[in-house]
Design an enzyme around this catalytic site. Structure first.
Site, PDB file in Angstrom:
ATOM      1  N   HIS A  14      13.622 -13.106  -3.394  1.00  0.00           N
ATOM      2  CA  HIS A  14      12.934 -11.825  -3.110  1.00  0.00           C
ATOM      3  C   HIS A  14      13.663 -11.116  -1.974  1.00  0.00           C
ATOM      4  O   HIS A  14      13.520 -11.497  -0.805  1.00  0.00           O
ATOM      5  CB  HIS A  14      11.476 -12.078  -2.715  1.00  0.00           C
ATOM      6  CG  HIS A  14      10.674 -10.831  -2.483  1.00  0.00           C
ATOM      7  ND1 HIS A  14       9.379 -10.692  -2.938  1.00  0.00           N
ATOM      8  CD2 HIS A  14      10.958  -9.660  -1.838  1.00  0.00           C
ATOM      9  CE1 HIS A  14       8.917  -9.501  -2.597  1.00  0.00           C
ATOM     10  NE2 HIS A  14       9.857  -8.851  -1.913  1.00  0.00           N
ATOM     11  N   LYS A 100       8.217  -6.474 -11.847  1.00  0.00           N
ATOM     12  CA  LYS A 100       7.420  -6.491 -10.611  1.00  0.00           C
ATOM     13  C   LYS A 100       6.204  -5.592 -10.733  1.00  0.00           C
ATOM     14  O   LYS A 100       6.315  -4.425 -11.118  1.00  0.00           O
ATOM     15  CB  LYS A 100       8.297  -6.002  -9.451  1.00  0.00           C
ATOM     16  CG  LYS A 100       7.588  -5.910  -8.094  1.00  0.00           C
ATOM     17  CD  LYS A 100       7.536  -7.234  -7.368  1.00  0.00           C
ATOM     18  CE  LYS A 100       6.729  -7.162  -6.079  1.00  0.00           C
ATOM     19  NZ  LYS A 100       7.521  -7.000  -4.873  1.00  0.00           N
ATOM     20  N   HIS A 137       3.151  -8.109  -6.154  1.00  0.00           N
ATOM     21  CA  HIS A 137       2.759  -7.792  -4.781  1.00  0.00           C
ATOM     22  C   HIS A 137       1.247  -7.953  -4.801  1.00  0.00           C
ATOM     23  O   HIS A 137       0.533  -7.076  -5.278  1.00  0.00           O
ATOM     24  CB  HIS A 137       3.176  -6.375  -4.369  1.00  0.00           C
ATOM     25  CG  HIS A 137       2.814  -6.097  -2.940  1.00  0.00           C
ATOM     26  ND1 HIS A 137       3.726  -6.064  -1.916  1.00  0.00           N
ATOM     27  CD2 HIS A 137       1.598  -5.912  -2.351  1.00  0.00           C
ATOM     28  CE1 HIS A 137       3.102  -5.859  -0.768  1.00  0.00           C
ATOM     29  NE2 HIS A 137       1.809  -5.757  -0.998  1.00  0.00           N
ATOM     30  N   HIS A 175       5.781 -13.315  -1.543  1.00  0.00           N
ATOM     31  CA  HIS A 175       5.455 -13.353  -0.109  1.00  0.00           C
ATOM     32  C   HIS A 175       3.999 -13.747   0.162  1.00  0.00           C
ATOM     33  O   HIS A 175       3.231 -12.989   0.741  1.00  0.00           O
ATOM     34  CB  HIS A 175       5.800 -12.043   0.593  1.00  0.00           C
ATOM     35  CG  HIS A 175       5.489 -10.787  -0.175  1.00  0.00           C
ATOM     36  ND1 HIS A 175       4.249 -10.512  -0.693  1.00  0.00           N
ATOM     37  CD2 HIS A 175       6.268  -9.735  -0.506  1.00  0.00           C
ATOM     38  CE1 HIS A 175       4.291  -9.348  -1.306  1.00  0.00           C
ATOM     39  NE2 HIS A 175       5.492  -8.861  -1.216  1.00  0.00           N
ATOM     40  N   ASP A 248      12.054 -11.642   1.458  1.00  0.00           N
ATOM     41  CA  ASP A 248      11.472 -10.298   1.591  1.00  0.00           C
ATOM     42  C   ASP A 248      12.135  -9.551   2.737  1.00  0.00           C
ATOM     43  O   ASP A 248      11.499  -8.734   3.412  1.00  0.00           O
ATOM     44  CB  ASP A 248       9.950 -10.346   1.780  1.00  0.00           C
ATOM     45  CG  ASP A 248       9.308  -8.979   1.497  1.00  0.00           C
ATOM     46  OD1 ASP A 248       9.956  -8.121   0.882  1.00  0.00           O
ATOM     47  OD2 ASP A 248       8.151  -8.785   1.909  1.00  0.00           O
TER      48      ASP A 248
HETATM   49  O1  DOR Z   1       6.941  -5.185   4.322  1.00  0.00           O
HETATM   50  C1  DOR Z   1       7.294  -4.845   3.214  1.00  0.00           C
HETATM   51  N1  DOR Z   1       8.398  -4.094   3.021  1.00  0.00           N
HETATM   52  N2  DOR Z   1       6.552  -5.202   2.184  1.00  0.00           N
HETATM   53  C2  DOR Z   1       6.794  -4.742   0.949  1.00  0.00           C
HETATM   54  O2  DOR Z   1       6.061  -5.087   0.067  1.00  0.00           O
HETATM   55  C3  DOR Z   1       7.882  -3.763   0.712  1.00  0.00           C
HETATM   56  C4  DOR Z   1       8.911  -3.880   1.717  1.00  0.00           C
HETATM   57  C5  DOR Z   1       9.862  -2.707   1.719  1.00  0.00           C
HETATM   58  O3  DOR Z   1      10.354  -2.313   0.656  1.00  0.00           O
HETATM   59  O4  DOR Z   1      10.145  -2.177   2.798  1.00  0.00           O
HETATM   60 ZN    ZN Z   2       9.313  -7.190  -0.830  1.00  0.00          ZN
END
Ligand code: DOR
Ligand code: ZN
Length: 345
Positions: A14, A100, A137, A175, A248
């Protein structure tokens, strides 16, 4: 005390690589650490079709440093209008390895996401039939629900009914941030798995307010109470096949983080494996790092593990205060200016 560990080369299940100058700035770090990565599709506009995925993959490959050994794995951003036949064709020809689900409004660039999961039944049927995973998500968008409860409520309200409706569907709870998610994954394994970020293993929600408001500790799902961090650690080091590495890592220009309404996202790509290794070492479970980082993910995705090996060694180094991006304000990495106790040899 173990000071060196050699494991199969890991993958990041991820990551956010973005596009353009940001892609060029962050890709080398991910490609240096990981052999493959699941590349999140929340660009503006999102990666919605197989043709979008192929052209984004080409841009990533073109941005790779000379000699890098890295394979981007592409993901379809589901919308209310996703064309199930394009998704099926994209999975069949390798343009997509997963899809997703961003509930519309749940996070960064999710406004084009799904307003009601019943609208993507066609796409979910394709995933169930092919075995390609649905990546979620997992947060409800209902503003009446406390932001710290949105993941736990999602499991009951959305994910459990979804699994009941689509029997063959395989899901990655992306996450995971709560003990409820850990328990849910265990209850539904092997159909359901979860990625766990390094930052959710390291910080709890206090870090958002440590000595003042700390925008670089803000991400979604937001970090939770200490009991949840401990549950995530226990899951990550358990060796169980249902839990695997997904950083992430989500870079945003510092100018979009340090402002009145700052973006969600924590940029860990500069030290991802080092941070995970630090956690496993603290837990005295370096023997389980390879399962989490290099074996469980490929097994869930039905891909072979990597043949190459990497070595991590106990050695202090300092993360930069700012990671430069051409033409932009740069990105502040997680643990900016701090020491990390492990390094890639
Ligand atoms: O903190 C995050 N940033 N959570 C997400 O689900 C998206 C990601 C982003 O693309 O910046
Ligand atoms: Zn993410």
């Amino acid at each position: 005390m173990t000071d060196r560990i050699t494991i199969r080369r890991p993958d990041d299940w991820h990551v956010h690589l973005r596009d353009g100058a940001m892609l060029a700035a962050v890709l080398p770090a991910t490609a240096a650490q990981f052999a493959r990565a699941i590349v999140m599709p929340n660009l503006v506009p999102p990666v919605r079709s197989a043709a979008d995925a192929r052209s984004y993959r080409d841009r990533i490959l073109a941005a790779l440093p000379q000699g890098a050994d890295f394979t981007p794995l592409m993901v379809c951003y589901l919308t209310d209008e996703t064309d199930a036949s394009d998704l099926a064709a994209g999975i069949a020809d390798g343009s997509f390895v997963a899809a997703k689900l961003y509930p519309s409004g749940a996070t960064t660039n999710s406004h084009a996401g799904v307003t009601d999961v019943r609208r993507i039944d066609g796409a979910l049927a394709v995933l169930a039939k092919t075995g390609a995973p649905l990546l979620v998500h997992g947060e409800v968008t209902d503003h009446a629900i406390d932001v710290f409860d949105r993941e736990a409520v999602f499991l009951d309200r959305v994910l459990a009914p979804l699994l009941a409706r689509h029997h063959g569907l395989r899901v990655v709870m992306e996450h995971a941030t709560t003990r409820e998610a850990v328990a849910f994954v265990r209850a539904h394994a092997p159909r359901v798995a979860a990625t766990i970020t390094a930052h959710h293993l390291i910080i709890n929600r206090n870090a958002l307010f440590q000595g003042g408001l700390r925008p670089h500790h803000y991400c979604l799902p937001v970090a939770k109470r200490e009991v949840h961090r401990l549950a995530l650690r226990e899951a990550a080091i358990s060796g169980e096949a249902a839990f695997f590495l997904g950083t992430d890592s989500a870079p945003h220009p510092v100018s979009d983080k340090e402002m009145d309404c700052g973006c969600a996202g924590i940029f860990t790509a500069l030290a991802a494996m080092e941070l995970y290794t630090e956690v496993f070492a603290e837990e005295g479970r370096l023997d389980r790092l390879e399962s989490f980082a290099s074996l469980n993910g490929p097994a869930f995705y039905r891909l072979p593990p990597n043949e190459a090996r990497v070595t991590l060694e106990r050695r202090q180094w300092t993360l930069p205060k700012l990671h430069k991006v051409a033409g932009g304000s740069g990105v502040v990495p997680f643990r900016a200016g701090d020491e990390v106790g492990w390094a890639l040899a």
